[in-house]
Design a protein around this motif. Structure first.
Motif, short mmCIF file in Angstrom:
data_model
loop_
_atom_site.label_atom_id
_atom_site.label_comp_id
_atom_site.label_asym_id
_atom_site.label_seq_id
_atom_site.Cartn_x
_atom_site.Cartn_y
_atom_site.Cartn_z
N ILE A 442 0.84 -1.20 0.00
CA ILE A 442 0.00 0.00 0.00
C ILE A 442 0.87 1.25 0.00
CG2 ILE A 442 -1.72 1.31 1.33
CD1 ILE A 442 -2.84 -1.33 2.33
N ARG A 443 1.99 1.20 0.70
CA ARG A 443 2.88 2.36 0.82
C ARG A 443 3.79 2.51 -0.40
NH1 ARG A 443 5.02 1.43 5.73
NH2 ARG A 443 3.82 2.88 6.98
N TYR A 444 3.64 1.67 -1.40
CA TYR A 444 4.57 1.61 -2.54
C TYR A 444 4.73 2.97 -3.22
CZ TYR A 444 6.90 -0.34 -6.63
OH TYR A 444 7.81 -0.64 -7.62
N GLY A 445 3.65 3.70 -3.36
CA GLY A 445 3.74 4.98 -4.05
C GLY A 445 4.05 6.16 -3.15
N ASN A 446 4.11 5.93 -1.85
CA ASN A 446 4.38 7.01 -0.90
C ASN A 446 5.13 6.43 0.30
OD1 ASN A 446 4.44 9.23 0.76
ND2 ASN A 446 2.22 9.47 0.93
N SER A 447 6.44 6.31 0.16
CA SER A 447 7.24 5.65 1.19
C SER A 447 7.26 6.41 2.50
CB SER A 447 8.68 5.45 0.68
OG SER A 447 9.26 6.70 0.33
N GLU A 448 6.89 7.69 2.49
CA GLU A 448 6.92 8.51 3.70
C GLU A 448 5.61 8.44 4.48
OE1 GLU A 448 9.74 9.94 4.58
OE2 GLU A 448 10.65 9.14 2.74
N ALA A 449 4.62 7.75 3.97
CA ALA A 449 3.31 7.71 4.63
C ALA A 449 3.40 7.00 5.98
CB ALA A 449 2.30 7.00 3.73
N THR A 450 2.62 7.48 6.94
CA THR A 450 2.56 6.85 8.26
C THR A 450 1.63 5.64 8.21
OG1 THR A 450 0.69 8.20 8.98
CG2 THR A 450 2.90 9.11 9.33
N PHE A 451 1.70 4.83 9.25
CA PHE A 451 0.82 3.67 9.30
C PHE A 451 -0.65 4.11 9.37
CE2 PHE A 451 -1.71 0.62 11.75
CZ PHE A 451 -1.60 -0.50 10.91
N GLU A 452 -0.91 5.21 10.07
CA GLU A 452 -2.28 5.71 10.17
C GLU A 452 -2.81 6.07 8.79
OE1 GLU A 452 0.20 6.58 12.15
OE2 GLU A 452 -0.51 5.57 13.96
N GLN A 453 -1.97 6.67 7.96
CA GLN A 453 -2.38 7.02 6.59
C GLN A 453 -2.61 5.77 5.75
OE1 GLN A 453 1.05 9.57 5.87
NE2 GLN A 453 -0.29 11.36 5.67
N VAL A 454 -1.76 4.76 5.95
CA VAL A 454 -1.93 3.50 5.24
C VAL A 454 -3.28 2.87 5.60
CG1 VAL A 454 -1.08 1.12 5.04
CG2 VAL A 454 0.55 3.02 5.00
N GLU A 455 -3.56 2.84 6.88
CA GLU A 455 -4.82 2.24 7.34
C GLU A 455 -6.03 3.03 6.84
OE1 GLU A 455 -7.12 1.22 11.53
OE2 GLU A 455 -4.93 1.37 11.52
N ALA A 456 -5.92 4.35 6.84
CA ALA A 456 -7.03 5.18 6.36
C ALA A 456 -7.31 4.91 4.89
CB ALA A 456 -6.70 6.66 6.59
N ALA A 457 -6.25 4.79 4.09
CA ALA A 457 -6.43 4.49 2.66
C ALA A 457 -7.07 3.12 2.47
CB ALA A 457 -5.09 4.55 1.94
N ALA A 458 -6.64 2.15 3.26
CA ALA A 458 -7.21 0.81 3.17
C ALA A 458 -8.69 0.81 3.54
CB ALA A 458 -6.43 -0.16 4.05
N ARG A 459 -9.07 1.61 4.53
CA ARG A 459 -10.48 1.68 4.94
C ARG A 459 -11.34 2.26 3.81
NH1 ARG A 459 -11.73 0.82 10.27
NH2 ARG A 459 -9.97 0.69 11.74
N ILE A 460 -10.85 3.34 3.19
CA ILE A 460 -11.62 3.95 2.10
C ILE A 460 -11.79 2.96 0.95
CG2 ILE A 460 -11.63 5.79 0.36
CD1 ILE A 460 -10.12 7.53 2.38
N ALA A 461 -10.73 2.16 0.69
CA ALA A 461 -10.77 1.17 -0.39
C ALA A 461 -11.49 -0.11 0.03
CB ALA A 461 -9.36 0.84 -0.85
N HIS A 462 -12.02 -0.13 1.25
CA HIS A 462 -12.72 -1.31 1.78
C HIS A 462 -11.82 -2.54 1.77
CE1 HIS A 462 -16.55 0.81 2.06
NE2 HIS A 462 -16.26 1.35 0.88
N ALA A 463 -10.54 -2.31 2.11
CA ALA A 463 -9.58 -3.41 2.20
C ALA A 463 -9.24 -3.74 3.65
CB ALA A 463 -8.30 -3.07 1.44
N HIS A 464 -9.57 -2.82 4.58
CA HIS A 464 -9.16 -2.99 5.98
C HIS A 464 -9.73 -4.27 6.58
CE1 HIS A 464 -8.02 -1.85 10.06
NE2 HIS A 464 -9.26 -2.11 10.45
#
Length: 592
Positions: A442-464
């Motif tokens: 998930i972080r592949y395109g944004n290596s500086e993203a925090t875990f919270e941002q990763v989780e938020a993106a996964a929730r929006i994509a209904h992957a969480h």
């Protein structure tokens, strides 16, 4: 010997030398250790002479002890020098190959995608691994052995002349007999070495391809055919390797036979001189030692030259790879820079493009389209109409043969490709996942993203939800290509990755094609929030997913045939109306 040493004048060897240059002090240390050890080895001949003449022949215990003491001192120096030489040379070999692999990989990931359409990735992988490993052996061992034995031959011949010119003349006369096979067989060995490396690369390529598509192989019960094909490939590699081994074996056999035959002649002539009192036993012993040293060095050279020839073949293959230039590069002059955050305005002006493999067929034909900032454009049309090709052109994986593409009014040909691509987030029809954890993907395109941002993106994509059901959650490691995940799960991870990039332009290529009805419904609910403030281009075959787009562009055979809303196109465009009728299970009259 000129043709033997000519291998060091090849561009591939100069390439290897350029990688050694940053470590010149290590190389100088290794060279110094090599010279010292070679000198001490040559001095051992004089030690043997002293032991025989001053120890054995005089029957003096004191002189024998002194000679043995000096011999042991030389032995200790030789051992220390050998340690330094071996360590430094091996270190250089490993360091140079590590740098070379980094350089080759950096070059490969920046080559234009068209290069990989015409070259097998598994063969390229072989060059990066097998060929560099062979170079490591050459730089970290064979080159040192070659230089050391060359010094032994030169120094040994000089000492042979000093010790006994008469016997040396026998050695000198026999040298052409030893060198001739090296020259004759060396050319054949080099040619067969290159062929052998190519056949090994074929074996590796076939294995990689079969294992990568293992489900397809087994689904079609193709194991037996693949086994037979692989067996033929292996046998072809074996036959080439056998020819190579045969040539090397003949080379070593001929050289050893000539060298030992020469030593036999020397012992006979020298023995007669000792009997007549012309030379001492110590001088004969020293001469035989030097003759054996020179002969052994020549034998080693015959083997090492074969390895060097293989190294030249490997270096040439890597050099060929590094000489390939990417067709997609930043302009040398008039380079433009985009602002940190673009609005997302795109323009395609009379764009025509054909793939290099199909130059006579335009995948995109004289297409003009203006896309406003923040607008959602759906691209629809039959398979092969050129929709995905437009994405390739926008990302500048290829350059059009005619027309131009602009972002924020700037022609993309005047931009650095990396500066251009940072403005796009792509979700492809077949999402690419990599070996690593879910979080890493998930972080592949944004290596500086925090875990919270990763989780938020996964929730929006209904992957969480499905991620948390995995054994280690976000830390769960995925197989190659996301092996073990369903198509819908892989697609949702790809959508989460695109969300995390937070680019001003979204490219959705059948982004919901692999989702089940429930997941697709959830994604469709999330997409409007995702698209706010972004320019979005959506490729979709299912028209139900794009009815709410600001505009729909109908593409057929690479040409833009109509642009409008769903209702406008139903009424005005026969192609769109036909697609809608087929998908909504209605007659043309009912759709209209």
């Amino acid at each position: 010997m000129s043709s033997v040493f000519s291998i060091f004048q090849r561009p591939s060897i100069r390439l290897a030398c350029s990688f050694i240059a940053p470590y010149r002090w290590h190389a100088l240390g290794a060279l110094l250790a090599l010279i010292v050890t070679a000198s001490l080895m040559l001095f051992m001949g004089q030690g043997i002479k002293m032991i025989v003449d001053q120890g054995f022949m005089t029957r003096s215990a004191e002189l024998l002890e002194r000679s043995i003491g000096l011999f042991m001192l030389v032995t200790i120096g030789l051992s220390v020098g050998t340690f330094a030489r071996f360590y430094l040379v091996s270190w250089i070999g490993e360091r140079v190959v590590a740098d070379l692999r980094n350089r080759v990989f950096e070059h490969l990931v920046n080559l234009h995608p068209a290069f990989y359409e015409n070259n097998r990735s598994s063969e390229i992988q072989s060059r990066l691994t097998a060929d560099t490993a062979l170079l490591q052996s050459v730089v970290g061992s064979c080159l040192s052995v070659f230089l050391r034995n060359s010094l032994m031959v030169i120094g040994g011949v000089i000492l042979l002349f000093i010790t006994n010119p008469k016997l040396t003349s026998i050695v000198v006369l026999s040298l052409p007999l030893v060198i001739a096979p090296i020259l004759i067989f060396g050319r054949r060995v080099r040619r067969l070495s290159r062929e052998s490396q190519d056949r090994v690369a074929d074996v590796g390529s076939y294995v990689a391809e079969a294992l990568r598509q293992i489900k397809t192989v087994q689904a079609y019960n193709h194991q037996e055919q693949d086994r037979e094909h692989f067996s033929r490939t292996v046998e072809k590699a074996f036959r080439t390797a056998r020819k190579y081994i045969l040539q090397r074996s003949w080379l070593v056999t001929v050289v050893i036979s000539l060298v030992l035959g020469d030593v036999g002649v020397i012992l006979w002539v020298g023995g007669m001189d000792v009997i007549s009192g012309t030379i001492t036993s110590g001088e004969l012993a020293a001469f035989v030692f030097y003759a054996l040293l020179v002969g052994t060095a020549l034998g080693s050279l015959s083997e090492v030259i074969s390895e060097l020839q293989r190294g030249v073949g490997a270096a040439e293959r890597i050099s060929e790879l590094l000489q390939i230039r990417s067709e997609i590069t930043a302009p040398a002059s008039n380079l433009l820079r985009l602002p940190p955050r673009v609005s997302g305005r795109l323009t395609l002006e009379n764009v025509s493009f054909s793939y290099p493999s199909r130059p006579g067929h335009n995948a995109v034909d004289d297409l003009t389209l203006n896309i406003a900032a923040g607008e959602t454009i759906a691209l629809v049309g039959p398979s092969g109409a050129g929709k995905s090709t437009l994405f390739d052109l926008l990302l500048r994986f290829y350059d059009p043969q005619q027309g131009r593409i602009l972002i924020e009014g700037a022609p993309i040909l005047q931009l650095d490709p990396m500066d251009l691509r940072r403005n796009f987030a792509l979700v492809s029809q077949t999402p690419a996942l990599f070996f690593g954890s879910v979080e890493d993907n998930i972080r592949y395109g944004n290596s500086e993203a925090t875990f919270e941002q990763v989780e938020a993106a996964a929730r929006i994509a209904h992957a969480h939800e499905f991620i948390m059901q995995m054994a280690d959650g976000y830390k769960t490691h995925l197989g190659d290509g996301g092996l073990g995940l369903s198509g819908g799960q892989r697609q949702r991870l790809a959508i989460a990755r695109a969300l995390l990039v937070d680019a001003p332009i979204l490219l959705l290529d059948e982004a919901t094609s692999a989702l089940d009805a429930q997941s697709e419904h959830l994604i469709q609910q999330a997409l409007p929030d995702l698209m706010v403030g972004r320019t979005t281009l959506v490729i979709a075959h299912r028209l139900a997913t794009v009815q709410n787009a600001d505009r729909i562009a109908v593409i057929d055979q690479g040409r833009l045939v109509a642009v409008g809303t769903h209702q406008q196109l139903i009424a005005s465009n026969p192609l769109y109306a036909r697609l809608a009728a087929l998908q909504f299970n209605q007659s043309m009259e009912e759709v209209v």
